[in-house]
Write an enzyme that holds these catalytic residues in place. Structure first.
Site, PDB file in Angstrom:
ATOM      1  N   GLU A 281       0.837  -1.202   0.000  1.00  0.00           N
ATOM      2  CA  GLU A 281       0.000   0.000   0.000  1.00  0.00           C
ATOM      3  C   GLU A 281       0.875   1.256   0.000  1.00  0.00           C
ATOM      4  O   GLU A 281       1.809   1.374   0.788  1.00  0.00           O
ATOM      5  CB  GLU A 281      -0.903  -0.002   1.234  1.00  0.00           C
ATOM      6  CG  GLU A 281      -1.818   1.191   1.350  1.00  0.00           C
ATOM      7  CD  GLU A 281      -2.636   1.188   2.631  1.00  0.00           C
ATOM      8  OE1 GLU A 281      -3.609   1.962   2.724  1.00  0.00           O
ATOM      9  OE2 GLU A 281      -2.300   0.407   3.557  1.00  0.00           O
ATOM     10  N   LYS A 344      -9.701   2.569  -3.438  1.00  0.00           N
ATOM     11  CA  LYS A 344     -10.231   1.944  -2.228  1.00  0.00           C
ATOM     12  C   LYS A 344     -11.664   2.390  -1.964  1.00  0.00           C
ATOM     13  O   LYS A 344     -11.973   3.588  -1.961  1.00  0.00           O
ATOM     14  CB  LYS A 344      -9.329   2.291  -1.036  1.00  0.00           C
ATOM     15  CG  LYS A 344      -9.670   1.537   0.239  1.00  0.00           C
ATOM     16  CD  LYS A 344      -8.674   1.866   1.345  1.00  0.00           C
ATOM     17  CE  LYS A 344      -8.971   1.080   2.607  1.00  0.00           C
ATOM     18  NZ  LYS A 344      -8.020   1.408   3.692  1.00  0.00           N
ATOM     19  N   CYS A 396      -5.701  -2.813   2.483  1.00  0.00           N
ATOM     20  CA  CYS A 396      -5.616  -2.679   3.934  1.00  0.00           C
ATOM     21  C   CYS A 396      -6.876  -3.134   4.651  1.00  0.00           C
ATOM     22  O   CYS A 396      -7.271  -4.289   4.627  1.00  0.00           O
ATOM     23  CB  CYS A 396      -5.258  -1.229   4.268  1.00  0.00           C
ATOM     24  SG  CYS A 396      -4.916  -0.929   6.017  1.00  0.00           S
TER      25      CYS A 396
END
Length: 521
Positions: A281, A344, A396
């Site tokens: 990430e 995301k 994540c």
């Protein structure tokens, strides 16, 4: 006003804290998962004979201690990296733990209502359904925080958790609560002088269900492994750059961090020649669409090495002068440069965005949230297609949301990639807790899950939940693993949380029945 009866007060406090301790020990880093199977029993005894409101307070107190001991690590990221004073970090831990404890408090309050209105057996019967209902709500209300669901304590018990490809994580929680209920009834019913067969009724049913679950797990593992043995594989390489959080966003360190990833990737290629390479990430802590000089370096590297590279970076879109910034993953290919981007979807509150930002920024929260950047939510359930491969990437925190991950698989993903940066949490139990969630996402969807974490834990999890590779935290690492694409879709991938919805419906009908009976009386 005394909400809790003074009789045996010390005993009740001890029992409730004993439940807290058993809960904490069930999860990483302790991983004493057996304790989960009776962690609620002391709490059931603690609320025995109490009024519903008293039961709520006792259970809330126990759950508050349990969650504080399990998610204590939130203070680490706030204090060390968020610029938040230590006392405020602990205050936010208090608020989060207090909020999560409300669900457990409500569970035992409703349990006490049913017990007084009907019987202990009726209250115990509805308990597993009610627990799942409240866990589901916790995972969805106020953006959701399904961390440390009871079922996650069993992440290493592979034969037991295989049926999550039908029920999702909630089925595991249901089974654990069922056993807690059965053991509590067996112990508490001694005072009622019930017939021996009646005393063992709950436990007998629980053991029968457990045997069926274990048989299913054993058979399912064999079936999935047989499918994998007949499939072609291809190699994926993972780079764990181990960039310190303090240096990750330093403008002057972008080049050195980039060269470090180039060097590690070259070593990876010389070792195992992967077709695809995964960086963590925000391994590229810049906007590839804007920082052309850095982007061209990455594209040139990918072209020279003839690889497909996926890396976290910052995405940006502009619409009529309005700018949207995303936490993204970019796909680089040798012949196309930037070939795709995933933004995301599910962001971390107070970490990646500020709820009610305009309101909070004019309050005393300004000092706290001013150091935390806000991203925009992505909207597309992205499935990348390259050559004959279909895959999706989750970033994540998204790995803790089972329904989100299964939507990618339902859309066609044949394997799942996960990038994260857990440097925020330091050497706490958070990286291990975070990683353990991936075991369930792999089983629920019967997909390989390959993970790259900046400072660890990176790894590979098979479609039956086996941890094939797992790195240490805060160390540089590289590895390759040959994975197989799987096209089958599980019941869970296809239909989602049907089991949880059934528990919710059962619980609601039971509550309506109670209200109806109360109205009649």
């Amino acid at each position: 006003m005394n909400f809790i009866s003074s009789k045996n007060m010390i005993t009740k406090i001890f029992l409730s804290l004993f439940s807290s301790l058993l809960f904490i020990l069930s999860f990483p880093d302790f991983n004493l998962s057996i304790f989960a199977w009776f962690c609620l029993i002391p709490l059931f005894f603690s609320v025995k004979g109490e009024k519903p409101l008293s039961s709520f307070y006792i259970a809330w107190f126990s759950a508050f201690a349990a969650f504080s001991g399990t998610i204590y690590w939130v203070t680490n990221s706030m204090y060390y990296y968020g610029g938040i004073p230590l006392y405020l970090s602990f205050f936010f831990l208090f608020l989060l733990s207090a909020y999560l404890a409300l669900y457990v408090g409500c569970f035992f309050m409703i349990y006490s209502i049913v017990e007084k209105k009907f019987s202990q057996q009726a209250a115990l019967t509805v308990s597993p359904f009610l627990w799942v209902t409240l866990e589901y709500l916790r995972g969805h209300l106020l953006t959701g925080f399904p961390w440390a669901l009871l079922g996650y304590s069993q992440w290493r018990m592979l034969k037991l958790i295989q049926f999550s490809d039908i029920t999702g994580i909630y089925g595991i929680s249901f089974l654990i609560v069922l056993f807690n209920v059965a053991l509590f009834f067996l112990l508490s019913s001694r005072e009622m002088k019930l017939h021996i067969l009646k005393r063992f009724s709950f436990l007998s049913i629980s053991i029968l269900i457990l045997i069926i679950v274990l048989i299913y797990g054993n058979v399912r593992i064999g079936e999935v492994k047989k499918i994998l043995s007949n499939r072609d594989s291809f190699s994926i390489g993972v780079v764990q750059g181990n960039i310190e959080q303090d240096l990750k966003w330093d403008e002057e360190k972008i080049l050195s961090n980039l060269y470090k990833h180039f060097s590690l990737t070259e070593s990876l290629i010389s070792n195992c020649s992967p077709e695809m390479v995964l960086w963590s990430e925000t391994a590229l802590p810049f906007f590839p669409e804007r920082k052309k000089e850095y982007t061209e370096m990455v594209e040139d590297f990918v072209k020279r090495k003839n690889i497909m590279l996926l890396s976290g970076a910052l995405g940006v879109d502009e619409f009529s002068g309005n700018e949207k910034i995303y936490n993204s993953v970019f796909l680089f290919t040798a012949n196309r440069g930037i070939a795709g981007r995933y933004d995301k979807i599910h962001l971390v509150p107070f970490g990646e965005y500020i709820p009610l930002e305009n309101l909070l920024r004019i309050t005393a929260f300004d000092k706290i949230i001013g150091t935390i950047g806000s991203f925009d939510e992505g909207s597309e359930t992205k499935v990348f297609e390259y050559k004959d491969k279909k895959f999706s990437i989750i970033i994540c925190y998204e790995i803790i949301f089972p329904d989100l991950v299964r939507r990618f698989v339902k859309a066609g993903a044949q394997f799942i990639l996960n990038v994260t940066n857990d440097a925020w949490f330091g050497e706490t139990s958070a990286p291990q807790q975070h990683f353990s969630n991936g075991v369930f996402r792999a089983i629920e969807n019967r997909r390989f899950l390959i993970r790259s974490a900046n400072t660890g834990i990176s790894g590979v999890i098979s479609p039956v939940g086996e941890i094939i590779k797992k790195t240490d935290i805060f160390k540089e690492d590289i590895f390759c693993y040959p994975i197989s694409e799987i096209r089958i879709k599980t019941f869970y991938s296809t239909y989602g949380d049907v089991f949880a919805f059934c528990c919710i419906i059962f619980s609601l009908l039971f509550m309506l029945f109670i209200l109806f009976q109360r109205g009649k009386n």
